[in-house]
Design an enzyme around this catalytic site. Structure first.
Site, short mmCIF file in Angstrom:
data_model
loop_
_atom_site.label_atom_id
_atom_site.label_comp_id
_atom_site.label_asym_id
_atom_site.label_seq_id
_atom_site.Cartn_x
_atom_site.Cartn_y
_atom_site.Cartn_z
N HIS A 42 0.84 -1.19 0.00
CA HIS A 42 0.00 0.00 0.00
C HIS A 42 0.88 1.24 0.00
O HIS A 42 2.06 1.17 0.33
CB HIS A 42 -0.91 0.02 1.24
CG HIS A 42 -0.12 0.05 2.51
ND1 HIS A 42 0.29 -1.10 3.16
CD2 HIS A 42 0.37 1.08 3.24
CE1 HIS A 42 0.98 -0.78 4.24
NE2 HIS A 42 1.06 0.55 4.31
N HIS A 126 5.58 6.06 -1.34
CA HIS A 126 6.43 4.87 -1.38
C HIS A 126 5.63 3.67 -0.89
O HIS A 126 4.73 3.78 -0.07
CB HIS A 126 7.69 5.06 -0.53
CG HIS A 126 7.42 5.12 0.93
ND1 HIS A 126 6.95 6.26 1.55
CD2 HIS A 126 7.52 4.18 1.90
CE1 HIS A 126 6.78 6.02 2.84
NE2 HIS A 126 7.12 4.76 3.08
#
EC number: 3.1.4.58
Length: 189
Positions: A42, A126
């Site tokens: 995620h 990220h």
């Protein structure tokens, strides 16, 4: 409960990234890293930590408003990097300004709901792939990640995710993530 707001990549993007990660795991030194599980991949927008149950209804309402005020945007997994010598991550490309805005709105929603938040830091999209217990040379992995350009998809929702930390003490056990709320971006349908 331990919560964070996130963008969850679609199955096709996860499967595509998984092929690259399989290649990374074959590189020398890969066995020294703790690789994250694919179900947990995620892009965290706002990490809230432990949230009092009494705050959750207001938090959910405010996150819904933040989602509805943000239009869908394009994104793809792209490139990667490292945080120090301890974390390896895949990056993103596409609507990064939109993603930063959604992250700011999610963080503001949490603050307004009474969730104590850490000091604000500039958002960097990220997706964590691996962590090291000790300082590790991650450059060979980053070099391979830098070449990666994933499929484009449209971010269409904001997710509220519960993080269930490992409790068994078994080496290599991963946190379990559970989506406890999601809201479509843009106007409510």
């Amino acid at each position: 409960m331990r919560l964070f707001a996130a963008v969850l990549p679609p199955r096709a993007a996860v499967e595509e990234l998984a092929l690259l990660v399989d290649e990374l795991r074959a590189l020398p030194g890969a066995d020294e890293l703790r690789w994250t599980g694919r179900p947990g991949w995620h892009y965290t927008l706002a990490f809230m930590g432990e949230v009092d149950d009494a705050l959750v209804p207001d938090l959910r309402e405010r996150l819904g408003r933040a989602a509805h005020r943000t239009q869908p945007f394009p994104l793809r997994v792209h490139g990667g990097g490292q945080f120090g010598h301890r974390a390896l991550w895949a990056g993103a490309a596409g609507g990064l300004d939109d993603m930063r805005l959604l992250a700011e709105r999610a963080e503001a929603a949490a603050r307004r709901a009474g969730v104590p938040m850490d000091d604000h830091r500039r958002y960097q999209a990220h997706l964590t792939l691996a962590r090291a217990r000790t300082d590790t040379d991650l450059r060979p992995f980053v070099t391979e990640l830098e070449r990666f350009k994933g499929l484009r998809w449209e971010v269409a929702e904001l997710a509220l995710v519960r993080s269930n930390l490992p409790t068994s003490g078994t080496a290599g056990e991963q946190p379990r993530y559970e989506t406890v709320g999601s809201w479509p971006l843009g106007r409510a349908s």
